[in-house]
Design an enzyme around this catalytic site. Structure first.
Site, PDB file in Angstrom:
ATOM      1  N   TYR A 155      15.714  33.299-104.095  1.00 51.39           N
ATOM      2  CA  TYR A 155      17.169  33.136-103.964  1.00 51.39           C
ATOM      3  C   TYR A 155      17.710  33.736-102.656  1.00 51.39           C
ATOM      4  CZ  TYR A 155      22.161  33.008-104.847  1.00 51.39           C
ATOM      5  OH  TYR A 155      23.516  32.795-104.712  1.00 51.39           O
ATOM      6  N   LYS A 159      18.972  31.365 -99.481  1.00 51.75           N
ATOM      7  CA  LYS A 159      20.378  31.407 -99.050  1.00 51.75           C
ATOM      8  C   LYS A 159      20.449  31.826 -97.574  1.00 51.75           C
ATOM      9  CE  LYS A 159      23.629  30.677-101.350  1.00 51.75           C
ATOM     10  NZ  LYS A 159      24.299  29.397-101.704  1.00 51.75           N
TER      11      LYS A 159
HETATM   12  N1  LIG Z   1      28.286  33.332-108.947  1.00 53.91           N
HETATM   13  C1  LIG Z   1      28.179  34.298-108.051  1.00 53.91           C
HETATM   14  O1  LIG Z   1      28.287  35.489-108.382  1.00 53.91           O
HETATM   15  C2  LIG Z   1      27.971  33.952-106.597  1.00 53.91           C
HETATM   16  C3  LIG Z   1      28.037  34.983-105.642  1.00 53.91           C
HETATM   17  C4  LIG Z   1      27.883  34.679-104.293  1.00 53.91           C
HETATM   18  C5  LIG Z   1      27.638  33.370-103.902  1.00 53.91           C
HETATM   19  N2  LIG Z   1      27.558  32.382-104.839  1.00 53.91           N
HETATM   20  C6  LIG Z   1      27.328  30.999-104.370  1.00 53.91           C
HETATM   21  O2  LIG Z   1      28.409  30.213-104.814  1.00 53.91           O
HETATM   22  C7  LIG Z   1      27.986  28.865-105.005  1.00 53.91           C
HETATM   23  C8  LIG Z   1      28.480  28.357-106.341  1.00 53.91           C
HETATM   24  O3  LIG Z   1      27.944  29.147-107.357  1.00 53.91           O
HETATM   25  P1  LIG Z   1      28.513  29.157-108.850  1.00 53.91           P
HETATM   26  O4  LIG Z   1      28.640  30.560-109.244  1.00 53.91           O
HETATM   27  O5  LIG Z   1      29.674  28.241-108.941  1.00 53.91           O
HETATM   28  O6  LIG Z   1      27.263  28.572-109.618  1.00 53.91           O
HETATM   29  P2  LIG Z   1      27.135  27.269-110.545  1.00 53.91           P
HETATM   30  O7  LIG Z   1      25.727  27.228-110.996  1.00 53.91           O
HETATM   31  O8  LIG Z   1      28.209  27.259-111.571  1.00 53.91           O
HETATM   32  O9  LIG Z   1      27.422  26.090-109.514  1.00 53.91           O
HETATM   33  C9  LIG Z   1      26.428  25.497-108.727  1.00 53.91           C
HETATM   34  C10 LIG Z   1      26.500  23.997-108.932  1.00 53.91           C
HETATM   35  O10 LIG Z   1      25.486  23.388-108.123  1.00 53.91           O
HETATM   36  C11 LIG Z   1      24.944  22.310-108.868  1.00 53.91           C
HETATM   37  N3  LIG Z   1      23.592  21.976-108.419  1.00 53.91           N
HETATM   38  C12 LIG Z   1      22.462  22.725-108.606  1.00 53.91           C
HETATM   39  N4  LIG Z   1      21.398  22.052-108.152  1.00 53.91           N
HETATM   40  C13 LIG Z   1      21.859  20.861-107.671  1.00 53.91           C
HETATM   41  C14 LIG Z   1      21.235  19.743-107.092  1.00 53.91           C
HETATM   42  N5  LIG Z   1      19.902  19.673-106.935  1.00 53.91           N
HETATM   43  N6  LIG Z   1      22.007  18.713-106.737  1.00 53.91           N
HETATM   44  C15 LIG Z   1      23.353  18.728-106.921  1.00 53.91           C
HETATM   45  N7  LIG Z   1      23.997  19.759-107.474  1.00 53.91           N
HETATM   46  C16 LIG Z   1      23.256  20.823-107.846  1.00 53.91           C
HETATM   47  C17 LIG Z   1      24.924  22.807-110.311  1.00 53.91           C
HETATM   48  O11 LIG Z   1      24.846  21.724-111.224  1.00 53.91           O
HETATM   49  C18 LIG Z   1      26.220  23.594-110.387  1.00 53.91           C
HETATM   50  O12 LIG Z   1      27.294  22.818-110.896  1.00 53.91           O
HETATM   51  C19 LIG Z   1      26.470  28.882-104.842  1.00 53.91           C
HETATM   52  O13 LIG Z   1      26.166  28.400-103.557  1.00 53.91           O
HETATM   53  C20 LIG Z   1      26.091  30.353-104.951  1.00 53.91           C
HETATM   54  O14 LIG Z   1      24.939  30.644-104.220  1.00 53.91           O
HETATM   55  C21 LIG Z   1      27.734  32.645-106.171  1.00 53.91           C
END
Ligand SMILES: NC(=O)c1ccc[n+]([C@@H]2O[C@H](COP(=O)([O-])OP(=O)(O)OC[C@H]3O[C@@H](n4cnc5c(N)ncnc54)[C@H](O)[C@@H]3O)[C@@H](O)[C@H]2O)c1
Length: 373
Positions: A155, A159
């Site tokens: 991960y 990223k």
């Molecule tokens: N949740 C946290 O605490 C956090 C913190 C920092 C950064 N982020 C980043 O924020 C972004 C969103 O995260 P989130 O918390 O909404 O997570 P989430 O899992 O709810 O959203 C990610 C989305 O990406 C989609 N996805 C995954 N693989 C895919 C693929 N092969 N093709 C198309 N879609 C795909 C999933 O179906 C999901 O809806 C991510 O890039 C994550 O790295 C999240």
């Protein structure tokens, strides 16, 4: 300005949905395209309701499918790339995480060039910066500190590579002779209604008489509310579309936090759950150093078994570090360049998230009642 359109990848996810909602308020926006691998039925229903307000197109497809990306980017003015696999305990498999997070981002950048999409906002993560060691104390880190993760866990590594690809693509020539402008946002741990992590945590506790597991009491981080992270994305896209601001924002990355006080992950869960009867496990937990070496041992076992058996340890050194580090950041650069100010105060964010946790408890009780009748 003429009508424009925006593609949100991962738009059916926790953060993506909030971005879509905020986009509805944007001036002259004609179409929102939402690309996701799957749309949950409730998300599909929610988006269908929004179709009375704006042209909202749901595209179910994989970020690794080039044809799908080609169609999704055609005619778009902005891409917000939130799609990603979040996996801090190596549950999904290294290859899949690297492919979706790195290759998927590269393919999307290429699709933007082919379709001449000039603005690309990437959701990165605090994990590209650290923490690297639970013994190191990092407070109020800012972008100039140039922190970088040293982990090779899929991960943080994926990223980091994805963000690098996005920032290096800034300035690429587009098919129509224009130029691609990119920037990346690095949110802290995101909380709020619909958080998959809090959902899992609270449900696990509900199965255990409301006792919250505590394995991160030594951590000190500044979590950020989902509504504020979504807002930072909107400000970033406004800045990149504004010729007066674009110059200072393109090719840059920004930490995204808000006024949520620094605290441990355990305390955050407890604060959100105590009103509903959740309590912290009163048993003593292993000190981080012991957990770290135990994790190392489990990783060795996993490695030795790998030729004959796929054993995934419940935690690893990266996870132990994440859960036990003091790591806070400042959002001053986003304030300066993007004009970012959190839309929600800590009090508002806490109340909204608490209310949602309450709804989970209610659902759980109702499910129990129907089971026993
Ligand atoms: N949740 C946290 O605490 C956090 C913190 C920092 C950064 N982020 C980043 O924020 C972004 C969103 O995260 P989130 O918390 O909404 O997570 P989430 O899992 O709810 O959203 C990610 C989305 O990406 C989609 N996805 C995954 N693989 C895919 C693929 N092969 N093709 C198309 N879609 C795909 C999933 O179906 C999901 O809806 C991510 O890039 C994550 O790295 C999240």
């Amino acid at each position: 300005m003429a009508g424009w359109s925006c593609l949100v990848t991962g738009g059916g996810g926790f953060l993506g949905q909030r971005i879509v909602h905020l986009l509805l308020e944007e001036k002259d926006l004609q179409e929102i395209r939402v690309l996701d691998k799957v749309f949950k039925p409730e998300v599909r229903e929610e988006f269908s309701k929004l179709q009375s307000k704006i042209k909202l197109t749901m595209l179910e497809g994989d970020i690794l499918d080039e044809q799908c990306l080609k169609g999704a980017c055609q005619g778009a003015s902005v891409v917000i790339h939130t799609a990603s696999i979040i996996d801090v305990v190596n549950a999904v498999g290294r290859e899949t995480v690297m492919k979706v997070n790195v290759k998927g981002t590269q393919l999307l950048l290429e699709a933007c060039v082919q379709a001449s999409v000039p603005v690309f906002i990437h959701t990165s993560s605090i994990e590209v910066a650290g923490p690297n060691s639970y013994r190191e104390v990092i407070q109020n880190a800012c972008e100039e500190d140039r922190l970088e993760t040293a982990w090779s866990a899929p991960y943080p590594l994926s990223k980091k590579l994805a963000e690098k690809a996005v920032l290096e693509a800034n300035g690429w020539a587009l098919q129509n002779g224009g130029t691609l402008h990119t920037c990346a946002l690095r949110p802290m741990y995101i909380y709020g209604e619909g958080s998959p992590f809090i959902f899992a945590h609270m449900n696990k506790a509900l199965e255990n008489n409301g006792v919250l597991t505590h394995n991160s009491k030594f951590s000190r981080v500044n979590p950020v509310y989902v509504g504020n992270v979504a807002w930072a994305h909107i400000l970033a896209l406004r800045a990149l579309r504004d010729p007066r601001k674009a110059l200072s924002v393109q090719g840059q990355f920004y930490y995204v936090a808000d006024d949520t006080p620094p605290q441990s992950y355990d305390d955050l869960n407890y604060t959100l759950g105590k009103e509903w009867g959740f309590c912290l496990d009163s048993r003593r937990s292993l000190p981080p150093s012991l957990r770290y070496w135990l994790a190392f041992l489990l990783e060795i076992v996993s490695f030795l078994l790998s030729p004959i058996y796929n054993y995934q340890p419940p935690f690893n050194r990266h996870f132990v570090t994440l859960c036990n580090s003091v790591f806070t950041v400042s959002y001053k650069k986003a304030q300066r360049d993007l004009g970012y100010e959190p839309l929600f105060t800590w009090e508002e964010a806490k109340q909204k998230t608490k209310a949602w946790v309450g709804s989970l408890v209610k659902q759980h009780k109702e499910a129990l009642k129907t089971k026993t009748h």
